[in-house]
Scaffold this motif. Structure first.
Motif, PDB file in Angstrom:
ATOM      1  N   ASP A 148       0.713  -1.266   0.196  1.00  0.00           N
ATOM      2  CA  ASP A 148      -0.004   0.104  -0.307  1.00  0.00           C
ATOM      3  C   ASP A 148       0.833   1.158   0.135  1.00  0.00           C
ATOM      4  OD1 ASP A 148       1.101  -0.121   2.627  1.00  0.00           O
ATOM      5  OD2 ASP A 148      -0.701  -0.041   2.992  1.00  0.00           O
ATOM      6  N   TYR A 149       1.859   1.323  -0.083  1.00  0.00           N
ATOM      7  CA  TYR A 149       3.316   2.143  -0.613  1.00  0.00           C
ATOM      8  C   TYR A 149       3.893   1.563  -1.875  1.00  0.00           C
ATOM      9  CZ  TYR A 149       5.069   6.484   1.900  1.00  0.00           C
ATOM     10  OH  TYR A 149       5.421   6.782   2.771  1.00  0.00           O
ATOM     11  N   THR A 179       3.768   7.742  -1.769  1.00  0.00           N
ATOM     12  CA  THR A 179       2.171   7.738  -2.253  1.00  0.00           C
ATOM     13  C   THR A 179       1.508   6.265  -1.368  1.00  0.00           C
ATOM     14  OG1 THR A 179       1.910   8.167  -5.130  1.00  0.00           O
ATOM     15  CG2 THR A 179       0.218   6.907  -4.067  1.00  0.00           C
ATOM     16  N   SER A 181      -1.893   3.984  -0.264  1.00  0.00           N
ATOM     17  CA  SER A 181      -3.080   3.726  -0.563  1.00  0.00           C
ATOM     18  C   SER A 181      -3.431   2.509   0.452  1.00  0.00           C
ATOM     19  CB  SER A 181      -3.253   3.296  -2.356  1.00  0.00           C
ATOM     20  OG  SER A 181      -2.362   2.879  -2.308  1.00  0.00           O
ATOM     21  N   GLU A 217      -6.402   7.595  -1.735  1.00  0.00           N
ATOM     22  CA  GLU A 217      -5.188   7.467  -1.727  1.00  0.00           C
ATOM     23  C   GLU A 217      -4.706   8.715  -1.449  1.00  0.00           C
ATOM     24  OE1 GLU A 217      -3.738   5.858  -4.997  1.00  0.00           O
ATOM     25  OE2 GLU A 217      -3.348   8.432  -6.042  1.00  0.00           O
TER      26      GLU A 217
END
Length: 429
Positions: A148-149, A179, A181, A217
């Motif tokens: 998630d990164y 980023t 998310s 995000e």
């Protein structure tokens, strides 16, 4: 790691390269100008996070002081991560950050999300070469990806030698874009953690959960600046001073962390998702000394960091490499770290207090001290290759920053210590 296989990597790569070129393989002709460093690291916190990491770096010498540096890191983390919620003298139920599933925490236990797991792959590349007489420049890039990164960065530096190369001034700059998310999306500031059991059906729960999400995000941009001075004091003493500046702008809240709201008796009334400022400026000063002392090598350093979150830290690190016979060396290490709490850190919120603009119960930005006690053992092998082993004990001691614990919280350990052990084997060839 199978050391025999690692020892044969150079020969295998040489043979493969020659085969691709349609030439017969000749030992010592293809990778003579490459140096490789590899390591396997295992890390384990008691009843919490465990991690395994594999590292491979390569440095190629293209002559005329031109070098290419490459790096690959793969790590996997699993275990239980502290949510920030406070312990209670009764069973507590929590919803997972994704909104799907729940878990219970036993009375008196620190709330931990035991489904924490992730895999990260990191790639680095850097080129360095002379620019003019007594000048050197370098530039490179970095990519790191986990579930998630995503982090992408570019960096460059310039260095100037003075005083017959006994003094070096350097300036480095790095720009990164991250980023995040998280699964389930990013919660609104201080949105409540909802429980499925409080809703009549899945549909009404999902509608309420979606209403607590602000976006899917978000991003963060960081500029890092490093100014350094390296000075040869004499043939046995090298000293370095660094000043670094880091300016971050964007999403810096941890999407998985909670803050508990308690009543006057310390009982949890609600768990809210934390909220942190979207800007942070950090400064640090670093001083390092490397000394040769009658066949041994001493490496001592100190770092002071401060930022506009009112978090300050002190780090002292001491390593001493000592020959122990038979071609082996031992390098004991002692590292001490101490930090103050960020201005918006609070282990819990009181129900009667007005809601602050920012708040986090993440112990990692709270008051604490830590120490690391470790040792490294290594030896030189044939052809200049090096094998080493390292083991270390890490103790983290969160501390109360003067917050009074009401009611039932007075009998609960809100600042639980974290103990970890790490082991590493490294091979350079």
């Amino acid at each position: 790691m199978q050391l025999k296989q690692l020892a044969n990597i150079s020969a295998a790569l040489a043979a493969a390269s020659c085969a691709l070129l349609g030439q017969p393989a000749q030992a010592g002709t293809v990778l003579d100008d490459w140096q490789f460093n590899s390591a396997i690291l295992l890390y384990n916190e008691t009843d919490r996070v465990s991690a395994g990491e594999a590292i491979l770096t390569a440095r190629a010498d293209f002559g005329d002081d031109k070098y290419l540096n490459l790096g690959l890191v793969v790590d996997a983390l699993t275990g239980a991560s502290a949510t920030g919620a406070v312990s209670q003298p009764y069973v507590q139920s929590f919803t997972r950050p994704s909104g799907r599933g729940s878990y219970d925490v036993a009375p008196g236990d620190t709330p931990l999300d035991d489904t924490f797991h992730d895999t990260r792959v990191q790639l680095d590349a850097n080129w360095e070469q002379p620019f003019a007489q007594n000048w050197r420049v370098s530039g490179g890039g970095h990519v790191s990806k986990e579930y998630d990164y995503l982090s992408i960065s570019l960096n460059g530096s310039v260095a100037r030698d003075f005083n017959q190369k006994n003094t070096t001034l350097s300036l480095g700059l790095a720009l990164s874009h991250d980023t995040v998310s998280p699964e389930g999306g990013i919660a609104s500031a201080f949105a409540p953690m909802l429980l499925r059991s409080n809703f009549d059906d899945d549909g009404s729960y999902q509608t309420a959960f979606d209403a607590t999400r602000d976006r899917a995000e978000d991003t963060k941009d960081t500029v890092d600046l490093l100014l350094g001075l390296t000075q040869v004091i004499n043939r046995n003493w090298l000293m370095q001073f660094n000043y670094s500046l880091s300016m971050a702008d964007g999403y810096m809240t941890d999407p998985f962390k909670l803050v508990s709201v308690v009543n006057s008796n310390g009982e949890v009334q609600q768990n809210l998702y934390e909220n942190r400022p979207d800007k942070r400026t950090k400064h640090s000063l670093y001083w390092q000394n490397k000394l040769h002392l009658s066949g041994s090598y001493l490496d001592a350093s100190y770092r002071y960091m401060w930022d506009d979150w009112e978090l300050t830290s002190h780090t002292a690190d001491l390593k001493w490499r000592l020959p122990v016979g038979g071609g082996w060396y031992a390098e004991p290490q002692l590292r001490y770290y101490q930090q103050s709490a960020a201005e918006f850190y609070m282990p819990f919120m009181l129900q009667t207090d007005p809601r602050p603009q920012f708040a986090s119960a993440d112990y990692r930005i709270g008051k604490m001290n830590t120490y690391t006690l470790g040792a490294k053992f290594g030896t030189k092998l044939a052809a200049g290759n090096e094998l080493s082993f390292r083991i270390a004990l890490y103790q983290q001691n969160p501390q109360n920053d003067g917050v009074a614990a009401p009611g039932v919280l007075a009998d609960i350990d809100l600042y639980e210590k974290v103990t970890a052990i790490s082991a590493q084997v490294s091979y350079s060839f």
